[in-house]
Motif scaffolding. Structure first.
Motif, short mmCIF file in Angstrom:
data_model
loop_
_atom_site.label_atom_id
_atom_site.label_comp_id
_atom_site.label_asym_id
_atom_site.label_seq_id
_atom_site.Cartn_x
_atom_site.Cartn_y
_atom_site.Cartn_z
N ASP A 124 -14.72 4.14 4.54
CA ASP A 124 -13.76 5.00 3.85
C ASP A 124 -13.06 4.18 2.78
O ASP A 124 -13.11 2.94 2.77
N ASP A 125 -12.39 4.88 1.87
CA ASP A 125 -11.58 4.24 0.84
C ASP A 125 -10.12 4.28 1.25
O ASP A 125 -9.70 5.17 2.01
N PRO A 126 -9.31 3.34 0.76
CA PRO A 126 -7.87 3.38 1.07
C PRO A 126 -7.23 4.67 0.58
O PRO A 126 -7.60 5.21 -0.48
N LYS A 127 -6.29 5.17 1.34
CA LYS A 127 -5.50 6.33 0.95
C LYS A 127 -4.17 5.86 0.35
O LYS A 127 -3.67 4.79 0.68
N ARG A 128 -3.62 6.70 -0.51
CA ARG A 128 -2.31 6.38 -1.06
C ARG A 128 -1.28 6.34 0.08
O ARG A 128 -1.16 7.28 0.86
N GLY A 129 -0.57 5.25 0.17
CA GLY A 129 0.40 5.08 1.25
C GLY A 129 -0.07 4.16 2.37
O GLY A 129 0.74 3.74 3.20
N ASP A 130 -1.37 3.84 2.42
CA ASP A 130 -1.87 2.90 3.44
C ASP A 130 -1.21 1.53 3.27
O ASP A 130 -1.00 1.07 2.14
N ILE A 148 -0.59 0.47 -0.53
CA ILE A 148 -1.40 1.00 -1.62
C ILE A 148 -0.68 2.22 -2.21
O ILE A 148 -0.45 3.21 -1.50
N VAL A 149 -0.32 2.15 -3.51
CA VAL A 149 0.31 3.29 -4.16
C VAL A 149 -0.52 3.83 -5.32
O VAL A 149 -0.33 4.98 -5.73
N GLY A 150 -1.44 3.03 -5.86
CA GLY A 150 -2.25 3.46 -6.98
C GLY A 150 -3.72 3.40 -6.66
O GLY A 150 -4.21 2.37 -6.20
N LEU A 151 -4.44 4.50 -6.90
CA LEU A 151 -5.87 4.58 -6.65
C LEU A 151 -6.63 4.40 -7.97
O LEU A 151 -6.04 4.47 -9.05
N PRO A 152 -7.94 4.15 -7.91
CA PRO A 152 -8.71 3.95 -9.14
C PRO A 152 -8.50 5.08 -10.15
O PRO A 152 -8.61 6.25 -9.81
N GLY A 153 -8.20 4.69 -11.39
CA GLY A 153 -8.00 5.66 -12.45
C GLY A 153 -6.58 6.14 -12.62
O GLY A 153 -6.25 6.77 -13.64
N ASP A 154 -5.70 5.89 -11.66
CA ASP A 154 -4.30 6.30 -11.78
C ASP A 154 -3.59 5.51 -12.88
O ASP A 154 -3.93 4.36 -13.15
N ARG A 155 -2.59 6.14 -13.49
CA ARG A 155 -1.65 5.44 -14.36
C ARG A 155 -0.34 5.30 -13.58
O ARG A 155 0.20 6.29 -13.07
N ILE A 156 0.14 4.07 -13.48
CA ILE A 156 1.34 3.76 -12.69
C ILE A 156 2.43 3.26 -13.62
O ILE A 156 2.18 2.42 -14.50
N TRP A 242 0.64 0.54 -15.91
CA TRP A 242 -0.67 -0.01 -15.59
C TRP A 242 -1.67 1.12 -15.37
O TRP A 242 -1.32 2.17 -14.83
N VAL A 243 -2.91 0.90 -15.77
CA VAL A 243 -4.02 1.82 -15.47
C VAL A 243 -4.91 1.12 -14.45
O VAL A 243 -5.46 0.04 -14.73
N VAL A 244 -5.07 1.72 -13.28
CA VAL A 244 -5.82 1.08 -12.20
C VAL A 244 -7.31 1.14 -12.51
O VAL A 244 -7.86 2.23 -12.68
N PRO A 245 -7.99 0.00 -12.59
CA PRO A 245 -9.43 0.01 -12.89
C PRO A 245 -10.24 0.63 -11.75
O PRO A 245 -9.80 0.71 -10.61
N GLU A 246 -11.44 1.08 -12.08
CA GLU A 246 -12.34 1.58 -11.05
C GLU A 246 -12.64 0.45 -10.05
O GLU A 246 -12.83 -0.70 -10.43
N GLY A 247 -12.69 0.83 -8.79
CA GLY A 247 -12.98 -0.16 -7.75
C GLY A 247 -11.82 -1.05 -7.41
O GLY A 247 -11.99 -2.05 -6.70
N SER A 248 -10.60 -0.70 -7.87
CA SER A 248 -9.41 -1.51 -7.59
C SER A 248 -8.25 -0.61 -7.19
O SER A 248 -8.31 0.62 -7.33
N TYR A 249 -7.17 -1.27 -6.71
CA TYR A 249 -6.01 -0.54 -6.21
C TYR A 249 -4.74 -1.25 -6.67
O TYR A 249 -4.75 -2.44 -6.96
#
Length: 311
Positions: A124-130, A148-156, A242-249
């Motif tokens: 599984d992938d990390p969920k927001r808040g894990d 974890i607050v930002g998932l791949p592709g999110d703008r934080i 920040w813009v979260v890159p693909e495959g990163s958190y």
């Protein structure tokens, strides 16, 4: 250090297992032959003392046979199921305190081999808040724990002690993970108290932060300066964006003014993830003052009320 211990466990398991296997296939049959010949030449059954003299089991073989099942079980449990960690600092207060001992679910984000940490099975992938344990991207010998607050592709955006998230959405989507698409969602906070925790002599404000599907408490120091000049500067974005890159958190500590996290050093690659923090199994107080006769690492009490699932 945890990585070295994992390698040590694997080598000890392989070594003891190999010794046991070689003995089982090569030397044990020869010992049985000697015992059978001696028994055939004797009119009385051989007692154990005589058998030990005729066909002694080497000490290293005896030790390997004794420890292999236990070491193998520990290695499998620690490498693939749960691993214990100790919280070493206050960066995740109030959720996790210095002196908490936690269990990390190793298979939550995939099964990896314990030596090279290559992905064997995707889970599984990390969920927001894990709350995730991961190898520090700037020094993978060190384990970090953050939320974890930002998932791949999110703008934080983290500005004026306030978290904003613009989620990555597919074309036509109106919302993703409970957040509106195409805009920065202000993550709601509500004050719990102002006097429970202190940083030195400075009172910290405890707030409940409401991520989608996850409510958790954070601490902020309302009088501390936001040291945005220390923030990780991503090309093409503002200093506090920040813009979260693909495959990163993107990961933050719950103690927002006392945490070295993604704001400072960047993103957590998925391959660095160790597991999800799920349970506090022990919690100690360490309150030995400068005048105490006991060293600082000696516990002064047990916080039984903290034991249980981690939110």
């Amino acid at each position: 250090m945890a990585g070295y211990f994992s390698v040590f466990l694997v080598l000890l398991t392989l070594g003891s297992g190999l010794i046991w296997l070689i003995d089982h296939l090569v030397y044990a049959p020869k010992r049985k032959e000697r015992i059978a010949l001696a028994q055939g030449a004797s009119e009385q059954p051989l007692d154990q003392e005589v058998i030990d003299q005729i066909a002694p089991v080497p000490a290293i073989t005896d030790s390997a046979k004794s420890i292999f099942p236990m070491i193998a079980a520990i290695t499998v449990f620690r490498s693939f199921i749960f691993e214990p960690f100790q919280i070493p600092s206050g960066s995740m207060m109030p959720t996790l305190l210095d002196g908490d001992f936690i269990l990390v679910q190793k298979y939550a984000y995939g099964i990896k081999d314990p030596v090279w940490r290559s992905q064997l099975v995707d889970v599984d992938d990390p969920k927001r808040g894990d709350i995730a344990v991961f190898k520090f991207p700037l020094d993978e010998r060190i384990d970090f724990i953050k939320r974890i607050v930002g998932l791949p592709g999110d703008r934080i955006v983290y500005r004026n002690r306030q978290l904003f998230i613009n989620p990555k959405c597919e074309e036509g989507e109106q919302s993703r993970d409970g957040l509106a698409c195409g805009e920065f969602n202000k993550i709601d906070v509500e004050i719990v108290n102002r006097d429970e925790f202190k940083q030195g002599s400075m009172p910290l404000v405890r707030l409940t932060e409401s991520l989608p599907d996850v409510e958790h408490d954070i601490l902020i120091n309302p009088k501390a300066l936001e040291l945005s000049e220390r923030y990780y500067q991503q090309p093409g974005t503002r200093r506090d964006e920040w813009v979260v890159p693909e495959g990163s958190y993107f990961a933050l500590g719950d103690n927002r003014n006392n945490s070295q996290d993604s704001r400072v050093w960047g993103f957590v690659p998925k391959e660095n993830l160790v597991g999800k923090a799920v349970f506090i199994w022990m919690s100690f107080d360490f309150e030995n003052g400068p005048n105490s006769l006991l060293p600082g690492w000696v516990p002064t009490g047990v916080r039984f009320e903290r034991l249980g699932n981690i939110q």
